[in-house]
Enzyme design. Structure first.
Site, mmCIF file in Angstrom:
data_model
loop_
_atom_site.group_PDB
_atom_site.id
_atom_site.type_symbol
_atom_site.label_atom_id
_atom_site.label_comp_id
_atom_site.label_asym_id
_atom_site.label_seq_id
_atom_site.Cartn_x
_atom_site.Cartn_y
_atom_site.Cartn_z
ATOM 1 N N GLN A 184 66.152 -26.648 70.020
ATOM 2 C CA GLN A 184 67.253 -27.441 69.464
ATOM 3 C C GLN A 184 68.593 -26.950 70.045
ATOM 4 O O GLN A 184 68.915 -25.773 69.969
ATOM 5 C CB GLN A 184 67.245 -27.322 67.933
ATOM 6 N N ASP A 240 61.526 -33.001 75.525
ATOM 7 C CA ASP A 240 62.885 -33.549 75.533
ATOM 8 C C ASP A 240 63.184 -34.266 76.852
ATOM 9 O O ASP A 240 64.113 -35.061 76.926
ATOM 10 C CB ASP A 240 63.917 -32.426 75.346
ATOM 11 N N LYS A 281 62.570 -33.728 62.363
ATOM 12 C CA LYS A 281 61.530 -33.713 63.387
ATOM 13 C C LYS A 281 60.226 -33.162 62.818
ATOM 14 O O LYS A 281 59.149 -33.708 63.076
ATOM 15 C CB LYS A 281 61.982 -32.893 64.595
#
Ligand code: NAD
Length: 285
Positions: free
Chosen positions: A97, A120, A53
């Protein structure tokens, strides 16, 4: 045999478009988009995702802000970090995460993130927006699947779609996306009695159960679209999905490979959401 839906190629196209947008605005003196990436502990799989990422951000001109916390961090400390990132004007997206260590609550962290920085798309506000047909930031994996489906050129209205898996991050929002797009949606999960019967009548199957080879090739209706979200690493190091690929590819009209299908789209849509949030925050729309 089926045509491949190439997530690497489509993801690259998405990212190239984003890079152009970012360059156009930053050349005019706007600050770059900022993504905060929070990782707790050193889980090797998470470290690989996080590194990817960060790399993807750098290539596009998104500034990434890394927060690597020890796995002994307390909930209060993590909460305080999220509060700080919510307030930080340089940051458009906050990514925590998952999975988190046992003593931390992912739900409470997700709820704490400003929904407008929730790149997200996991915050209840964003899931709710999608459910009432007013999408905000959309969950990346289902959003990426929708972008891949555009490549088929098929109209989703009235299509029989079967989603296998009902998790908060994939199956459920996937069903909401397909419903929004006009498909007739069935959601199967661990209590579904006759999975084969549902899959056999599907014009579109999205497999997201996390069970290697669960969806058998002989279940696939001729010409159907098969999207495989599952990712499993076998002992020999090779990656496989939830679909029995070779047999399914003989019958399907379109199919995603694993790897190189949905995976690269997820990361592209994370970047897309970060740029969307940045544009909104700077009033560039
Ligand atoms: P999860 O374990 O949270 O959810 C799995 C779902 O599948 C549950 O709803 C469960 O009821 C259902 N299920 C389990 N066994 C089943 C069965 N036999 N028949 C029907 N349904 C069944 O998993 P998740 O987080 O949604 O992830 C699913 C898979 O997708 C995993 O392999 C994961 O690694 C992968 N994944 C890939 C990406 C990507 O970018 N490609 C992103 C997220 C997750």
């Amino acid at each position: 045999t089926a045509r491949l839906l190439d997530g690497r190629a489509v993801g690259a196209t998405v990212r190239a478009g984003l890079a152009e947008t970012i360059a156009a605005y930053t050349e005019n003196g706007h600050r770059p988009p900022g993504l905060a990436v929070v990782q707790v502990g050193g889980d090797p799989a998470s470290s690989v995702y996080v590194a990817n990422k960060r790399k993807a951000c750098a290539k596009l001109g998104i500034e990434s802000f890394s927060h690597d916390l020890k796995d002994t961090v307390s909930q209060a400390e993590l909460d305080a970090l999220v509060d700080e990132l919510n307030e930080d004007p340089r940051i458009d997206g906050i990514l925590v995460q998952l999975p988190l260590p046992e003593h931390l609550s992912a739900d409470s962290i997700i709820n704490r993130i400003d929904p407008d920085k929730d790149v997200d798309g996991f915050h209840p506000t964003n899931i709710g927006r999608l459910a009432i047909r007013q999408p905000g930031l959309r969950p990346c994996t289902p959003f990426g699947v929708m972008r891949l489906l555009e490549e088929t050129g098929r109209d989703l209205h009235g299509m029989e779609a079967v989603v296998v898996g009902a998790s908060n991050i994939v199956g459920r929002p996937m069903a909401l996306e397909l419903l929004l797009a006009g498909a007739t949606v069935t959601v199967c999960h661990r209590f579904t009695e006759d999975l084969a019967a549902h899959v056999r009548r599907a014009d579109l199957v999205v497999a997201a159960a996390g069970k290697p080879g669960l969806v058998r090739g002989e279940w696939i209706k001729g010409g159907a679209i098969v999207i495989d979200v599952g990712i499993h690493r076998r002992d020999d190091g090779t990656l496989h999905g939830d679909v029995d690929f070779d047999a399914a590819a003989e019958r399907a009209g379109f199919i995603t490979p694993v790897p190189g299908g949905v995976g690269p789209m997820t990361i592209a849509m994370l970047m897309h959401n970060t740029v969307t949030s940045w544009r909104r925050r700077l009033g560039l729309d």
